[in-house]
Write an enzyme that holds these catalytic residues in place. Structure first.
Site, short mmCIF file in Angstrom:
data_model
loop_
_atom_site.label_atom_id
_atom_site.label_comp_id
_atom_site.label_asym_id
_atom_site.label_seq_id
_atom_site.Cartn_x
_atom_site.Cartn_y
_atom_site.Cartn_z
N ALA A 194 -11.45 -10.67 -66.79
CA ALA A 194 -11.17 -9.27 -66.48
C ALA A 194 -9.75 -8.89 -66.89
CB ALA A 194 -11.38 -8.99 -65.00
N CYS A 195 -9.63 -7.74 -67.54
CA CYS A 195 -8.32 -7.18 -67.85
C CYS A 195 -8.42 -5.66 -67.68
CB CYS A 195 -7.87 -7.55 -69.26
SG CYS A 195 -8.89 -6.87 -70.59
N ASP A 196 -7.39 -4.95 -68.05
CA ASP A 196 -7.38 -3.50 -67.83
C ASP A 196 -8.52 -2.81 -68.57
OD1 ASP A 196 -5.42 -3.09 -66.01
OD2 ASP A 196 -3.81 -2.87 -67.46
N ILE A 206 -11.34 -4.57 -65.09
CA ILE A 206 -11.24 -4.81 -63.64
C ILE A 206 -11.95 -3.71 -62.86
CG2 ILE A 206 -9.61 -4.85 -61.71
CD1 ILE A 206 -7.70 -6.41 -63.40
#
Length: 545
Positions: free
Chosen positions: A455-457, A489
């Site tokens: 998960a990232c932005d 996210i």
């Protein structure tokens, strides 16, 4: 098994807030970049001055010829039979006009609505934005970026009014009719009120840009843009202002200089060349490889640690960026559609469009890239040479600059991880590797792992590459039955067994799914935590055998 992230200090709250705002804006634009590129290529090929613009009648059908009475391809053929002269940029027939007027803004609005309130918010956002589009006569990107999330938020508020109060069996009826009625009302408001207001705002912003061009001050924008890029604060400017205004300009003039203010790869190239020739230690060793990633791959963030390791070079980036803008402003260079990512390959495709001026425009754009790179290289070279003795006596801080870059961005990335990997390899042969500050790996006593999410932005780019690395490790280990994916996210839904995030994002991920196991890593590309996760899953599978 969960890890702890450092809390955000008060001094960084404003910066993080701007980063999140920029991430939200780019989150509406980036998933739809493929549609912008498709529109750009259709424009490039089929408008009257396009590469295939002479290909009658297909080019006229696809590109359009400005006849508002011709509806559909049969109507277009009828109109073509009567008049084959063609005109300029189409508004009603063909694909080009409807795509930029309706498709692209509606995609942006739908994405914004979904980000706020899922599919239901996206549907209402699309309906509401249609009113904004029809109420104006320009591509309404700014309106879509505001009305989309706003409509999703209003839908969310509306549903709270009767949450838990609907009689069983009437849920679908209430949900569909409430969303339809709300969408209708917002579309009407958008048509009569919101659309004209956004038209005025767009006119004001366009006037400001035109004024800066007329008095030859557009290059001063680089004073804001170049430092903002290094601090990951550019998304709010680029996607919030430059892209919407640039699309409007490109619709009317065939190209826009605004697409090149942030995306010009010249300043980054010049900085990396300066470190290649005049840098020291890890920075010098890794700069040539970073050039390929930045210039051809379009991942500009790869050069940010170099600027942070020597902050004075930001002045060189500003000078280089201003030089590129000045060149395009004086000679009339621009792109026909956004260049995303900012690769020289993408820039070439957008500059070579016949609507933008073809080969002549491409030469101007190339010149702006070359001059921007040259100015940045010369100034950076002077700065690096002037501080060479002091740097030789000091500790090599390039690894710390990489960490600072990720802290500024609020997440890790594949580019940073690849850069760290190359510097670590170089340091291992010399003075030693950069310290790995990653959190402890999960233990085998935790929940069974069948779904792993990176998960990232944005849920793209770095997280996708990290997921690919772990999938390959599972494949080599002969482990099946583990689903490894990547997502933003904001899209974590509680179904994940294990979530991998960069250190600064672990707390945000845990807030979305507190039941999952969390692995906080410093290096998305070659973290030692991955091998430990693979070993845990192997033991779980062996226990099932």
């Amino acid at each position: 098994m969960t890890t702890t992230s450092a809390p955000i200090s008060g001094a960084n709250r404003a910066r993080v807030g701007v980063q999140r705002f920029g991430t939200f804006l780019s989150g509406m634009i980036m998933p739809n970049i493929a549609a912008f590129i498709a529109w750009g290529f259709i424009t490039m090929l089929f408008i009257s001055v396009g590469w295939l613009g002479h290909w009658y009648p297909v080019a006229d059908l696809l590109g359009g010829f400005g006849n508002a009475d011709a509806v559909g391809w049969k109507g277009a053929l009828t109109a073509l039979a009567a008049a084959k002269d063609g005109t300029t940029f189409p508004q009603y027939v063909g694909l080009v006009g409807p795509m930029v007027t309706y498709l692209l803004p509606l995609l942006i609005a739908n994405t914004g609505g979904r980000m706020v309130y899922g599919e239901r918010g996206g549907v209402v956002a699309s309906i509401a934005t249609m009113g904004v589009i029809v109420g104006t006569d320009i591509p309404m990107f700014l309106g879509a970026m505001i009305m989309g999330p706003l409509a999703g938020l209003i839908t969310k508020w509306m549903d709270r009014i009767w949450d838990g109060k609907i009689r069983p069996g009437f849920e679908m009826l209430v949900n569909n009719f409430s969303a339809g009625i709300l969408g209708m009302l917002l579309a009407i408001v958008g048509f009569f009120g919101f659309g004209p207001v956004m038209l005025g705002i767009s006119a004001v912003l366009g006037t400001v840009v035109a004024w800066l061009v007329s008095i030859h001050l557009l290059p001063i924008v680089s004073i804001i843009v170049e430092p903002a890029k290094v601090l990951f604060l550019n998304n709010a400017i680029n996607h919030g202002v430059f892209t919407p205004l640039g699309i409007e300009q490109a619709t009317n003039a065939g190209k826009s200089i605004l697409f090149l203010i942030e995306a010009n790869p010249g300043p980054g190239l010049g900085l990396l060349l300066a470190f290649t020739f005049f840098g020291l230690g890890q920075a010098k060793a890794s700069a040539p490889g970073a050039i390929i990633i930045q210039f051809f791959g379009g991942i500009h963030e790869i050069y940010f640690p170099y600027a942070l390791s020597k902050p004075m070079t930001v002045l060189a980036l500003i000078a280089g960026g201003a030089t590129g803008v000045t060149t395009n402003m004086i000679l009339g260079g621009g792109l026909a559609f956004p260049s995303a990512p900012g690769s020289i390959i993408a820039v070439t495709a957008a500059a070579l469009s016949p609507a933008a001026g073809g080969v002549g425009n491409l030469f101007i754009v190339y010149l702006s890239v070359l001059l921007a790179a040259t100015v940045t290289f010369l100034i950076s070279g002077v700065i690096l040479r002037a501080s060479r003795k002091r740097d030789l006596a000091a500790e090599d801080t390039f690894g710390a600059a990489i960490a600072q870059t990720e802290a500024n961005k609020g997440k890790s990335s594949a580019a940073m991880d690849a850069l760290r990997a190359s510097t670590t390899a170089g340091a291992a042969a010399g003075a030693g590797a950069t310290t790995n500050a990653e959190a402890p790996a999960p233990t085998a006593t935790e929940r069974r792992i069948s779904t792993i999410v990176f998960a990232c932005d944005a849920g793209m780019g770095s997280s996708a590459m990290g997921a690919s690395v772990l999938r390959n490790k599972f494949k080599k280990a002969g482990i099946d039955g583990v689903d490894v994916t990547n997502k933003a996210i904001a899209n974590l839904d509680g179904t994940e067994d294990l979530i991998v995030t960069q250190q600064q994002l672990t707390d945000r991920a845990r807030a979305r799914n507190g039941e999952a196991m969390h692995v906080s890593v410093d290096n998305f590309m070659n973290s030692p935590r991955y091998d430990e996760v693979v070993e845990i899953v192997r033991k779980q599978h062996d226990g099932d055998a």
